[in-house]
Every structure is written in structure tokens, then in C-alpha cells.
Design a protein around this motif. Sequence first.
Motif, PDB file in Angstrom:
ATOM      1  N   VAL A 133       0.835  -1.242   0.068  1.00 38.83           N
ATOM      2  CA  VAL A 133      -0.186  -0.117   0.155  1.00 38.83           C
ATOM      3  C   VAL A 133       0.953   1.163  -0.066  1.00 38.83           C
ATOM      4  CG1 VAL A 133      -1.815   1.178   1.218  1.00 38.83           C
ATOM      5  CG2 VAL A 133      -1.640  -1.241   1.145  1.00 38.83           C
ATOM      6  N   PHE A 134       0.688   2.101  -1.009  1.00 41.06           N
ATOM      7  CA  PHE A 134       1.388   3.242  -1.003  1.00 41.06           C
ATOM      8  C   PHE A 134       1.208   3.995  -0.116  1.00 41.06           C
ATOM      9  CE2 PHE A 134       1.227   7.965  -2.021  1.00 41.06           C
ATOM     10  CZ  PHE A 134       2.458   8.020  -2.764  1.00 41.06           C
ATOM     11  N   LEU A 135       2.350   4.687   0.628  1.00 40.33           N
ATOM     12  CA  LEU A 135       2.222   5.653   1.877  1.00 40.33           C
ATOM     13  C   LEU A 135       2.597   7.044   1.360  1.00 40.33           C
ATOM     14  CD1 LEU A 135       3.531   3.563   4.788  1.00 40.33           C
ATOM     15  CD2 LEU A 135       1.285   3.752   4.196  1.00 40.33           C
ATOM     16  N   ARG A 136       4.054   7.260   0.775  1.00 39.86           N
ATOM     17  CA  ARG A 136       4.358   8.473   0.390  1.00 39.86           C
ATOM     18  C   ARG A 136       5.543   8.119  -0.425  1.00 39.86           C
ATOM     19  NH1 ARG A 136       6.567   7.725   5.655  1.00 39.86           N
ATOM     20  NH2 ARG A 136       8.780   8.480   5.715  1.00 39.86           N
ATOM     21  N   PHE A 137       5.923   9.399  -1.017  1.00 42.40           N
ATOM     22  CA  PHE A 137       7.176   9.886  -1.901  1.00 42.40           C
ATOM     23  C   PHE A 137       8.105  10.362  -0.980  1.00 42.40           C
ATOM     24  CE2 PHE A 137       4.318   9.473  -5.603  1.00 42.40           C
ATOM     25  CZ  PHE A 137       5.011   8.221  -6.045  1.00 42.40           C
ATOM     26  N   SER A 138       9.285  10.227  -1.042  1.00 42.56           N
ATOM     27  CA  SER A 138      10.392  10.906  -0.353  1.00 42.56           C
ATOM     28  C   SER A 138      11.278  11.303  -1.259  1.00 42.56           C
ATOM     29  CB  SER A 138      10.838  10.052   0.939  1.00 42.56           C
ATOM     30  OG  SER A 138      11.826  10.860   1.444  1.00 42.56           O
ATOM     31  N   LEU A 139      12.035  12.343  -0.769  1.00 40.96           N
ATOM     32  CA  LEU A 139      13.178  13.018  -1.496  1.00 40.96           C
ATOM     33  C   LEU A 139      14.659  12.323  -0.792  1.00 40.96           C
ATOM     34  CD1 LEU A 139      12.699  16.609  -2.957  1.00 40.96           C
ATOM     35  CD2 LEU A 139      12.081  14.545  -3.940  1.00 40.96           C
ATOM     36  N   VAL A 140      15.369  11.668  -1.418  1.00 35.33           N
ATOM     37  CA  VAL A 140      16.481  11.050  -0.872  1.00 35.33           C
ATOM     38  C   VAL A 140      17.636  12.147  -1.145  1.00 35.33           C
ATOM     39  CG1 VAL A 140      18.254   9.181  -0.783  1.00 35.33           C
ATOM     40  CG2 VAL A 140      15.765   8.621  -1.023  1.00 35.33           C
ATOM     41  N   ASP A 141      17.869  12.581  -2.190  1.00 30.48           N
ATOM     42  CA  ASP A 141      18.858  13.513  -2.744  1.00 30.48           C
ATOM     43  C   ASP A 141      18.345  14.308  -3.958  1.00 30.48           C
ATOM     44  OD1 ASP A 141      19.603  11.860  -5.113  1.00 30.48           O
ATOM     45  OD2 ASP A 141      20.782  10.483  -3.749  1.00 30.48           O
ATOM     46  N   PRO A 142      19.180  14.920  -4.508  1.00 31.39           N
ATOM     47  CA  PRO A 142      18.529  15.751  -5.872  1.00 31.39           C
ATOM     48  C   PRO A 142      18.186  15.024  -6.877  1.00 31.39           C
ATOM     49  CG  PRO A 142      20.342  17.126  -4.877  1.00 31.39           C
ATOM     50  CD  PRO A 142      20.439  15.648  -3.961  1.00 31.39           C
ATOM     51  N   GLU A 143      18.865  13.666  -6.894  1.00 35.09           N
ATOM     52  CA  GLU A 143      18.668  12.731  -8.118  1.00 35.09           C
ATOM     53  C   GLU A 143      17.711  11.789  -7.825  1.00 35.09           C
ATOM     54  OE1 GLU A 143      22.124  13.140  -6.882  1.00 35.09           O
ATOM     55  OE2 GLU A 143      22.262  15.025  -8.235  1.00 35.09           O
ATOM     56  N   ILE A 145      14.255   9.867  -5.991  1.00 36.13           N
ATOM     57  CA  ILE A 145      12.937   9.855  -5.025  1.00 36.13           C
ATOM     58  C   ILE A 145      12.724   8.472  -4.650  1.00 36.13           C
ATOM     59  CG2 ILE A 145      10.311  10.066  -5.519  1.00 36.13           C
ATOM     60  CD1 ILE A 145      10.917  11.634  -8.083  1.00 36.13           C
ATOM     61  N   GLU A 146      12.098   8.411  -3.518  1.00 37.88           N
ATOM     62  CA  GLU A 146      11.901   6.942  -2.710  1.00 37.88           C
ATOM     63  C   GLU A 146      10.609   6.841  -2.619  1.00 37.88           C
ATOM     64  OE1 GLU A 146      13.337   4.435   0.958  1.00 37.88           O
ATOM     65  OE2 GLU A 146      13.598   6.834   1.103  1.00 37.88           O
ATOM     66  N   LEU A 147      10.050   5.565  -3.142  1.00 36.16           N
ATOM     67  CA  LEU A 147       8.668   5.178  -2.872  1.00 36.16           C
ATOM     68  C   LEU A 147       8.797   4.443  -1.524  1.00 36.16           C
ATOM     69  CD1 LEU A 147       6.072   4.238  -3.769  1.00 36.16           C
ATOM     70  CD2 LEU A 147       7.062   2.382  -4.807  1.00 36.16           C
ATOM     71  N   ILE A 148       7.838   4.767  -0.707  1.00 34.67           N
ATOM     72  CA  ILE A 148       7.596   4.325   0.630  1.00 34.67           C
ATOM     73  C   ILE A 148       6.295   3.877   0.645  1.00 34.67           C
ATOM     74  CG2 ILE A 148       7.733   4.997   3.218  1.00 34.67           C
ATOM     75  CD1 ILE A 148       9.449   7.244   2.141  1.00 34.67           C
ATOM     76  N   THR A 149       6.376   2.478   1.176  1.00 34.71           N
ATOM     77  CA  THR A 149       4.893   1.706   1.212  1.00 34.71           C
ATOM     78  C   THR A 149       5.029   1.194   2.652  1.00 34.71           C
ATOM     79  OG1 THR A 149       6.089  -0.529   0.582  1.00 34.71           O
ATOM     80  CG2 THR A 149       4.954   1.118  -1.169  1.00 34.71           C
ATOM     81  N   ASN A 150       3.859   0.421   2.817  1.00 38.19           N
ATOM     82  CA  ASN A 150       3.703  -0.152   4.154  1.00 38.19           C
ATOM     83  C   ASN A 150       4.782  -1.358   4.505  1.00 38.19           C
ATOM     84  OD1 ASN A 150       2.466  -2.128   2.309  1.00 38.19           O
ATOM     85  ND2 ASN A 150       0.833  -2.821   3.458  1.00 38.19           N
TER      86      ASN A 150
END
Length: 150
Positions: A133-143, A145-150
Motif C-alpha cells: 500500500v502506497f504511503l508516500r514519496f520522499s526525496l533522498v537526494d537531488p537525483e 525519489i523514494e517510494l515508501i510503502t507499508n
Amino acid sequence: MDQTIIGELNQKYRIYYPYEEILIYVRDSKLSDSPVPAFTELFVAPPNFYPTKILFKSRNVKEGFPPDKTRSLIEFKRENPKVSYQKLEQLYANNFLAKYEWNEFFDPEQLSWDSLLSMCNNLVERSATDSYVFLRFSLVDPETIELITN
């Protein structure tokens, strides 16, 4: 994007997108729109924000889909200096830490919500869990994007 489109994506993809969660990012966008402006605004991205990959971490690995990277126990210790090494070692051995990483690369000029959500689905399919289940996106660094799920 309306609820009907998200509902169709949820039937098509392995990853499930709760409407309220994904709406934070997509707002009034179309599937063909770029997500970069939304990320820039939501995350107050640095001036050099130019994402070229999306990252997904999982504690499971699926046969035939090796991870792009396996994080070592030492990496977890560096990130969590206050947690005892023995505790981290036990969590690592029992597979309670998201030690496997997969990446999907993209051209930011060609990126759309449709292609990004499809990449998220590909990342989840490469892991060993049947339902995320999708929870959110996060920026790890300028290049990245991280997908964060349950």
C-alpha cells in the motif's frame, strides 16, 4: 486526477494507491503531466533537484529478481548509532530490516505521472511481497525519489 482513474490504477497495478494519500501529490494533474513540479513544491526541493531515479526498499527478495543493492548490517549501524549492534544484528538476521534496494531510472524530461506510477509498480513487482500500500514519496537526494510503502 479523479477517483475513477486511481481506481483503474489500483485494479491494474500490484501496488495499491489510497486516494487520499496519492491525492497529496497528484492534485489536479493528469496522468500525462510531469510529477516534478509537485515534488519541487511539496518537498521544497533544492535548486539542483533533477530526479533521475526512483528507489524502493524492501525486506523481501523475489527469486529471479535480484536486488540492485543489498545494504549491509554496518550501514544500518551507521544510520542508527544509538541502537546496539546486537539488536540490529538480530533484526537483520530475522529479515526485519529493509535491506534490499531496487532502482528504476528515467529521463526527467520524459517523466509523467503515468510512467512514474508504472515504475513504482515495477519496483513492487520485483520485490517478494504480493500487496503493498502506497504511503508516500520522499526525496533522498537531488537525483533520487523514494517510494515508501507499508
